[in-house]
Scaffold this motif. Structure first.
Motif, PDB file in Angstrom:
ATOM      1  N   CYS A  38       0.850  -1.190   0.000  1.00 13.81           N
ATOM      2  CA  CYS A  38       0.000   0.000   0.000  1.00 13.81           C
ATOM      3  C   CYS A  38       0.888   1.243   0.000  1.00 13.81           C
ATOM      4  CB  CYS A  38      -0.888   0.050   1.250  1.00 13.81           C
ATOM      5  SG  CYS A  38      -2.216  -1.147   1.274  1.00 13.81           S
ATOM      6  N   GLN A  39       0.390   2.310  -0.611  1.00 17.68           N
ATOM      7  CA  GLN A  39       1.202   3.525  -0.737  1.00 17.68           C
ATOM      8  C   GLN A  39       1.118   4.465   0.453  1.00 17.68           C
ATOM      9  OE1 GLN A  39       3.554   3.869  -3.141  1.00 17.68           O
ATOM     10  NE2 GLN A  39       2.897   1.773  -3.587  1.00 17.68           N
ATOM     11  N   SER A  40       0.151   4.259   1.339  1.00 19.83           N
ATOM     12  CA  SER A  40       0.051   5.117   2.532  1.00 19.83           C
ATOM     13  C   SER A  40      -0.676   4.353   3.631  1.00 19.83           C
ATOM     14  CB  SER A  40      -0.734   6.389   2.205  1.00 19.83           C
ATOM     15  OG  SER A  40      -2.102   6.059   1.983  1.00 19.83           O
ATOM     16  N   THR A  80      -3.186   5.487   5.258  1.00 19.77           N
ATOM     17  CA  THR A  80      -4.619   5.689   4.991  1.00 19.77           C
ATOM     18  C   THR A  80      -5.153   4.565   4.101  1.00 19.77           C
ATOM     19  OG1 THR A  80      -4.213   8.056   5.108  1.00 19.77           O
ATOM     20  CG2 THR A  80      -6.306   7.364   4.145  1.00 19.77           C
ATOM     21  N   GLN A  81      -4.338   4.170   3.126  1.00 13.93           N
ATOM     22  CA  GLN A  81      -4.773   3.070   2.256  1.00 13.93           C
ATOM     23  C   GLN A  81      -4.779   1.727   2.991  1.00 13.93           C
ATOM     24  OE1 GLN A  81      -2.459   3.512  -1.370  1.00 13.93           O
ATOM     25  NE2 GLN A  81      -3.883   5.084  -2.089  1.00 13.93           N
ATOM     26  N   ASP A  93       5.751  -1.695   8.148  1.00 18.44           N
ATOM     27  CA  ASP A  93       6.190  -0.588   7.309  1.00 18.44           C
ATOM     28  C   ASP A  93       7.440  -0.987   6.512  1.00 18.44           C
ATOM     29  OD1 ASP A  93       8.278  -0.372   9.129  1.00 18.44           O
ATOM     30  OD2 ASP A  93       7.512   1.449  10.067  1.00 18.44           O
ATOM     31  N   PRO A 146       5.581   1.747   0.762  1.00 20.66           N
ATOM     32  CA  PRO A 146       5.758   2.265   2.128  1.00 20.66           C
ATOM     33  C   PRO A 146       5.155   1.340   3.195  1.00 20.66           C
ATOM     34  CG  PRO A 146       4.924   3.970   0.658  1.00 20.66           C
ATOM     35  CD  PRO A 146       4.839   2.681  -0.090  1.00 20.66           C
ATOM     36  N   THR A 152       5.458   7.804  13.370  1.00 20.49           N
ATOM     37  CA  THR A 152       5.946   9.019  12.689  1.00 20.49           C
ATOM     38  C   THR A 152       6.453  10.039  13.712  1.00 20.49           C
ATOM     39  OG1 THR A 152       4.128   8.587  11.153  1.00 20.49           O
ATOM     40  CG2 THR A 152       5.315  10.648  10.878  1.00 20.49           C
TER      41      THR A 152
END
Lengths: 488, 488
Positions: A243-245, A247-248, A271, A292, A383
């Motif tokens: 997944c790219q984020s 959120t996804q 991650d 990511p 993060t």
């Protein structure tokens, strides 16, 4: 060699008696040949798996029965000798090794299966049975254990219950608080509490066994377990996705839960830093292109055609909507096409997730955090911690049981340092408390986290816990220096 | 009128204070207008739903908040006034009404939903919310309560948790010990214990809330509940079947579990006597031809096509093998064919099972037993009891949650009689103890069963329960005469 816990953390030994030659002679009489005093043999029992805490116990006992555990505790209680119960010694919070010279009471020789009933799926066994052995035993009979975790090859079921272990199947089969049906426990004074019922439902009085589940050996020593085991699923399918984020990752989870419904048995995420570490230290390779975030989804069901159809519909949905950018699957359909590669593919996919802990230990000293949070905020903690620590940390990684709202936040450094610890704690705990999260989702408090309990529990609750401890173990001989802050 | 419990069972009132005018004035100040002393208004709160036990309380309080409950208990503790917490008053063991003049503390006005999170499925609400209302609220949001029981229209979630209610969905969603994530509890001295976490996993210290689940209001008053709710299944199908013997009921269950797997959500059984009673007293009619046993199977899943295929395969298997002689189904497929009849058919099939309790009350005085047994022996207890009682009983019937090993054995007679009770007890309990069963699977011990706890728990366990009670409620003001035998 690992620094002694007492020195590193500047702990005061409590006024327990010291083990005498008379004591050793007594134990030799009740369990001849199973009383270990050889310092070399004792070494691995004094240090944790992560090599972060070390005690200096001079005595290891290996009872075989609850009666022996009872004799040992009655004697220790009388003599005011502290006792450290130990299962597979796979704990991550310093709960399973002595802080000073506590007598180590190992469940290693209590590994008998007592009974299994194929109609009800209820297994009764001694506390020292290794989780993976139990699962193998059950699989032959068409059942599985309701829990699974990376340490399955060495952890003991008694330790699993004593720490209320979560793991990889909780999403599907629920917590041990629902699946453990009965316990046999030896209390601090040596009395045996037989609540080893094998009934799915029993509302006769207070559910005493619950107090011992997750008490980390501080209220009693679990000697046998009765547990409800689910049927072995006919079909198990895996998907590994990129997944790219984050959120996804979350949107994929919502879609997944709706479309896979009752067959969903795991939703794990990691991650890119985790992927880097398993590649670098364990030489594993990623089955999907660099992303990511990665997601591992497992389905378990009774009809492979139905399950694959559900999984394929789901995959089509998330791929076409762009939530997932790359993915691979291991389904029973593939198994038929390439039979001998199939189990390898499945275990390879699971390895990527299960062996992160191991990869981290190769990266240096590991500061481990096991946090429950509202799922939407799960990755913000990673993060924020990464930003805060900057160059002081080698790696800051996040992975875990997303389906349960459980994040494993890990920070590595070349070696242990007080100043890095001070930069992490209480920062991580304060962050968690602001979101009403838990500072220990599944690892427990053990030695390392006991002073931070107030970030997740109000003081009235801690006070009540201390009263339970004082009532059940008035001399405090059971796993001292662990789980609760001292009441004074 | 129902005989007073104290008289029928020859109980001694404990030396609690009597409610004075000053006490009433105090309560009026803290909750004006919600202090009830009118004897007519008090009547339904003094007698149980079954009309088998009756107290003589002169005071009913209806707090709206935990703070009010706290004020009430602090005062009562100080004054040594006994308190009977009451939810929907749907209990079956005399746990929910006073034995003498205990103050009734009703949760009826504590019916606020505090929060619901659609991502996690976690509901937080006050203790007095009615189960059916919660379920309706959730259904609109695509979720359901993890428990369901016949009394859903009146029972309170607080009472459900306080009695660890089981019910119709336990087979699928597990017990409240797994689904209840947090509780707010007011202790006997008025202190508020806030363990209202909304986290799927939390291993910070001992799980105190577990002690209050199933403690029947004797350790604290539950004022709010946090509970994990499953997604509303897309498809719900029912099958109602007739079997010629209990052995066939059992074989059908084994087949069903294997073939329906993860979509199975209920496996209920009832004998022909139950069917006779619901026909006679409630004018319901059977959808299948007369049989010695009937089985109700429910599936809940995320894909109606898959679920119906599984159910049809199963039905074909049990019909052709002769395990089942007649059957009817209510599936979503039928719904499409005859849309407005469909919900009626489903609720009609469930009524046959759910309204047995109600039908029994029309048959006379009911002696109720709620037993856990190894599933193979479940019906032998009914047969043996029927043989033992012969003409002394009007009807001896058996039904229950077969999938959970839970039998409801009910005996009716024209009126209450000591001699019939003596013929049943301790016979039923001894029979159960010989099979290592539980004398209360889901109803609790309340007033009626508390003296029989030793049939299912060793004396060390009962002693420990009494110590917990003494620690948390040293004056014994909370729901006295219930759950545990007196410790002296």
């Amino acid at each position: 060699e690992v620094m002694l816990t007492g020195e590193r953390y500047n702990v005061q030994r409590l006024p327990f008696s010291h083990v005498s030659n008379d004591d050793i002679a007594f134990f030799e009489r009740i369990m001849p040949g199973r009383v270990i005093t050889n310092p070399e043999e004792l070494k691995p029992f004094n240090v944790d798996w992560l090599k972060t805490v070390r005690g200096c116990s001079k005595l290891l006992l290996k009872p075989q029965t609850a009666a022996e555990v009872s004799q040992v505790l009655r004697y220790c209680y009388e003599r005011n000798l502290a006792v450290n119960p130990q299962g597979g010694n796979t704990g991550l919070v310093g709960g399973s090794v002595p802080v000073f010279d506590e007598i180590i009471l190992s469940t290693a020789l209590m590994s008998q299966i007592i009974s299994f009933d194929k109609v009800s799926g209820i297994l009764v066994c001694q506390a020292g049975c290794i989780l993976e052995n139990l699962n193998q035993y059950l699989e032959e009979k068409g059942f599985i254990m309701p829990l699974d975790l990376g340490a399955k090859g060495s952890c003991h079921i008694g330790g699993n219950v004593a720490t209320n272990a979560g793991g990889l199947r909780l999403l599907r089969y629920g917590s041990l608080r629902g699946t453990v049906l009965g316990l046999e426990v030896v209390l601090a004074d040596g009395s045996v509490l037989d609540c080893l019922a094998s009934l799915r439902k029993d509302n006769t009085g207070y559910d005493l066994k619950q107090l011992f589940i997750g008490s980390e050996g501080t209220l009693g020593i679990i000697t046998a377990v009765s547990i409800l085991c689910p049927q072995k699923p006919e079909a198990v399918n895996l998907a590994f996705l990129g997944c790219q984020s984050f959120t996804q990752v979350l949107k994929t989870f919502t879609t997944c839960r709706a479309m896979l419904g009752e067959v969903l048995s795991a939703y794990e995420f990691m991650d890119d830093k985790c992927m880097e570490l398993v590649k670098k230290h364990l030489k594993l390779s990623s089955p999907v292109s660099e992303s990511p975030f990665y997601v591992l989804i497992e389905t378990s069901g009774s009809n492979s055609t139905h399950d694959e159809e559900k999984l394929n519909n789901f995959l089509e949905q998330v791929m076409t909507s762009g939530l997932v950018t790359d993915g691979t699957v291991a389904t029973d359909e593939k198994k038929i096409k390439a039979s001998h590669h199939f189990p390898i593919l499945k275990s390879m996919l699971w390895s990527l997730r299960e062996r992160i802990t191991e990869a981290l230990t190769h990266d240096g000293y590991v500061y481990k955090y096991d946090i429950s949070l509202p799922v939407g905020k799960l990755y913000d903690l990673v993060t924020d911690t990464r930003a805060r620590l900057g160059q002081c940390a080698k790696n800051v990684v996040g992975y875990g049981h997303l389906g349960d709202g459980n994040l494993h936040l890990n920070i590595t450094a070349e070696s242990y340092s007080h100043s890095l610890l001070d930069a992490i704690e209480p920062f991580v705990y304060e962050w968690t408390a602001r979101c009403n999260g838990s500072i220990s989702a599944e690892h427990g408090l053990g030695f390392k986290k006991k002073c931070f309990i107030q970030y997740s529990k109000p003081k009235e609750a801690v006070f009540l816990m201390q009263r339970f401890k004082a009532m059940l173990d008035p001399k405090g001989i059971l796993n001292p220096y662990k789980t609760l802050p001292s009441s004074s």
